[in-house]
Motif scaffolding. Structure first.
Motif, PDB file in Angstrom:
ATOM      1  N   ASP A 213       0.711  -1.276   0.227  1.00 25.98           N
ATOM      2  CA  ASP A 213      -0.009   0.188   0.216  1.00 25.98           C
ATOM      3  C   ASP A 213       0.857   1.025   0.100  1.00 25.98           C
ATOM      4  N   ALA A 214       0.091   2.604  -0.900  1.00 23.74           N
ATOM      5  CA  ALA A 214       1.151   4.128  -1.198  1.00 23.74           C
ATOM      6  C   ALA A 214       2.683   3.917  -0.734  1.00 23.74           C
ATOM      7  N   ILE A 215       2.964   2.750  -1.629  1.00 25.17           N
ATOM      8  CA  ILE A 215       5.023   2.458  -1.458  1.00 25.17           C
ATOM      9  C   ILE A 215       5.580   3.890  -1.947  1.00 25.17           C
ATOM     10  N   SER A 216       4.964   4.660  -3.303  1.00 31.41           N
ATOM     11  CA  SER A 216       5.074   5.554  -3.608  1.00 31.41           C
ATOM     12  C   SER A 216       5.158   6.560  -2.810  1.00 31.41           C
ATOM     13  N   HIS A 217       5.093   6.493  -1.841  1.00 32.97           N
ATOM     14  CA  HIS A 217       4.837   8.195  -0.534  1.00 32.97           C
ATOM     15  C   HIS A 217       6.504   7.382   0.479  1.00 32.97           C
ATOM     16  N   ILE A 218       6.772   6.941   0.268  1.00 39.15           N
ATOM     17  CA  ILE A 218       7.690   6.450   1.333  1.00 39.15           C
ATOM     18  C   ILE A 218       9.135   7.466   1.739  1.00 39.15           C
ATOM     19  N   GLN A 219       9.229   7.709   0.804  1.00 40.72           N
ATOM     20  CA  GLN A 219      10.359   8.908   0.557  1.00 40.72           C
ATOM     21  C   GLN A 219       9.699  10.542   0.483  1.00 40.72           C
ATOM     22  N   ALA A 263       0.763   1.736  -6.610  1.00 39.55           N
ATOM     23  CA  ALA A 263       2.219   3.108  -7.043  1.00 39.55           C
ATOM     24  C   ALA A 263       1.637   4.259  -7.635  1.00 39.55           C
ATOM     25  N   SER A 264       0.937   5.377  -7.380  1.00 42.60           N
ATOM     26  CA  SER A 264       0.823   6.204  -7.216  1.00 42.60           C
ATOM     27  C   SER A 264       1.662   7.386  -7.299  1.00 42.60           C
TER      28      SER A 264
END
Length: 557
Positions: A213-219, A263-264
């Motif tokens: 989930d929402a992995i493209s937001h971790i950085q 991957a939003s």
């Protein structure tokens, strides 16, 4: 809690396992699937009861939305304990029983992995907010602030600031979703170590993979980053994320399991870096094709946008990478309402488009029945926090209440979260008591019993498409080519290998429309294999209407 791995057979780690390319998935939103203990909330034992139904449909794996311990500020996506089951859903023993019974039926299970953030009730965060020098302080993003002067003016996905001020320590913490969902600090190696240990714990338990989930937001960008056009740019696919994704990939490769990343913000032009031969995940969920296009307050989606966007992803991943195909999920309205007219014909037409493209199809619970959007008449019928916030914002801006409700519920996530309609008994057979969210009023005519009463039901059309796909190499690996790209309502494409070609021809409207095939096409060679209406021979000039869907096959020399 039990920490015993279930004995299952895995592929040798030296062998690249690509079973998911031949598979069809089924997404379960557990709160709304089946209530087995009569409390109005779906649960793990309810899923167990319905495994034979899922096996009959023909799917190969289940993606189960979060079932972890949670205060439910965001229906389970705010996790307070990654290695415990929420009491609403059952126990860890119930989960292990579900896993064993699913595997006995040759059904795999993938879990939701939510590691961009935790709940504000997670022990890490409770410790983190105690003091500036607490060992867990750096597990999250904290910055000096005052109530009037936050670190920046970035806005969260759920509305309002990405910062929440914390009076005791005179700092604010960061969250891209609700304030009850503080973001983890991935730059801290201790955080990553804790996450990786948790991931291995679940994989050792025997699950078959993760939807991340929402992995493209971790950085995140530095706090002084200036936004120009995209309000989400400071925390969407930010440079530097690559090293963290590579670490995750290394763990997943150890276990040879299926992974699909949400991957939003990852455009189709960068997709192969995320899911290609050297990518981080087996496939990714992109969000481009399901974006709302059109007038505010309208539930109708753009067929042109849908077709154009899906074609871009099919093309970008044609030779390197793999698509995760979907038209519905727990965050989007029902496709038969958005791209159709709520009818069985429209549901079958959309199924034909979805299941025969290149990629792994995901069916969302109830989609195989043609479940529709809910006719919300009051904001009190809603549960989704973002919808309620949007409604309140519209009211504050002076929008009349009736108009505000129409606009706010237009694309609400709650359309897809109404309880599954199993039969025509009270509450649709989902529960014997009032459910946590209202059952759609059309449950008496749209329900799973239809499959036993009508061999031409939507369920059976899905079943036939799934069987056809699995039996046909060209429908799994064949080249995708879009036809009639500028036609406003016809969605047509071919799937081709060296030995055969398949033509999928679908009209996504009731209106009568004309299409013309090139004179160079030898149409007599095409055999119709499947349709949702009366058979129709291919002609150079054809008239299509009423959500017709036709599938043709041609043997190549």
């Amino acid at each position: 809690m039990p920490n015993t791995a279930i004995d299952i057979k895995r592929q040798p780690l030296t062998e690249k396992n690509t079973w998911w390319k031949n598979a069809v998935g089924y997404q379960i939103y557990p709160r709304s699937f089946k209530d087995s203990n009569h409390d109005g909330i779906g649960d793990l034992n309810g899923i167990r009861q319905k495994l034979p139904y899922l096996k009959e449909l023909g799917i190969d794996f289940l993606w189960i939305n979060p079932i972890y311990a949670s205060p439910n500020a965001d229906n389970g996506y705010d996790i307070s304990d990654y290695q415990a089951i929420h009491e609403d859903f059952g126990t860890m023993d119930d989960f292990q029983s579900l896993l064993q019974e699913a595997h006995a039926l040759n059904l795999k299970i993938i879990m939701d992995l939510v590691v961009n953030h935790t709940s504000d009730q997670h022990p890490w965060f409770l410790e983190s907010r105690k003091s500036l020098d607490n060992p867990y302080r750096d597990y999250y993003h904290w910055a000096d602030a005052t109530p009037e002067q936050l670190p920046n003016d970035w806005q969260s996905f759920f509305g309002g600031s990405t910062w929440t001020y914390d009076e005791p320590t005179k700092q604010a913490y960061f969250h891209v979703f609700a304030k009850e969902q503080p973001d983890l600090n991935w730059t801290n190696p201790k955080v990553r170590h804790e996450i990786y240990q948790m991931i291995r714990w679940w994989l050792e338990l025997g699950i078959d993979g993760f939807r991340i989930d929402a992995i493209s937001h971790i950085q995140k960008e530095p706090w002084d980053f200036k936004i120009t056009d995209n309000p989400w740019a400071p925390f969407m696919n930010v440079t530097g994320i690559e090293s963290y994704l590579a670490e995750l990939k290394a763990i997943f490769n150890e276990y040879n399991v299926m992974t699909v990343g949400e991957a939003s913000g990852v455009p189709h032009s960068e997709a192969s870096a995320w899911t290609g031969d050297h990518g981080y995940f087996n496939m990714i969920f992109e969000l481009e094709h399901c974006q709302r296009v059109g007038e505010q307050g309208s539930q109708k989606g753009s067929i042109h946008h849908l077709k154009h966007s899906l074609n871009q992803w099919q093309t970008s991943l044609a030779t390197d990478g793999w698509n995760a195909l979907y038209l519905e999920n727990h965050d989007t309205p029902r496709s038969v309402s958005v791209y159709g007219d709520h009818s069985p014909e429209a549901a079958k037409a959309l199924a034909t488009v979805l299941l025969l493209m290149k990629g792994t199809p995901f069916i969302y619970q109830g989609q195989e029945l043609g479940m529709t959007n809910y006719p919300f008449n009051s904001i009190k019928e809603l549960d989704a926090a973002d919808t309620i916030h949007f409604y309140q914002t519209l009211l504050a801006e002076g929008t009349p209440a009736k108009e505000a409700l129409t606009i706010a519920v237009n694309w609400s996530r709650d359309h897809s979260r109404t309880p599954f309609q199993w039969d025509d008994s009270p509450f649709g057979g989902f529960s014997t008591v009032t459910p946590w969210l209202n059952v759609n009023k059309n449950y008496q005519t749209i329900n799973a019993v239809q499959k036993d009463q009508d061999k031409n039901s939507i369920f059976h059309h899905y079943q036939r498409l799934i069987r056809l796909r699995k039996e046909t190499d060209a429908l799994i690996h064949g080249e995708f080519t879009l036809l009639f790209p500028d036609h406003p309502t016809v969605f047509s494409y071919t799937r081709t290998t060296e030995t055969e070609s398949w033509l999928i021809l679908v009209q996504l409207d009731r209106e009568l429309t004309a299409i013309t095939f090139p004179d160079s096409w030898e149409l007599s060679d095409w055999e119709e294999v499947l349709a949702n209406t009366a058979c129709k021979a291919l002609q150079h000039e054809m008239m299509l209407s009423d959500y017709e869907a036709h599938v043709y096959r041609k043997v190549l020399n």
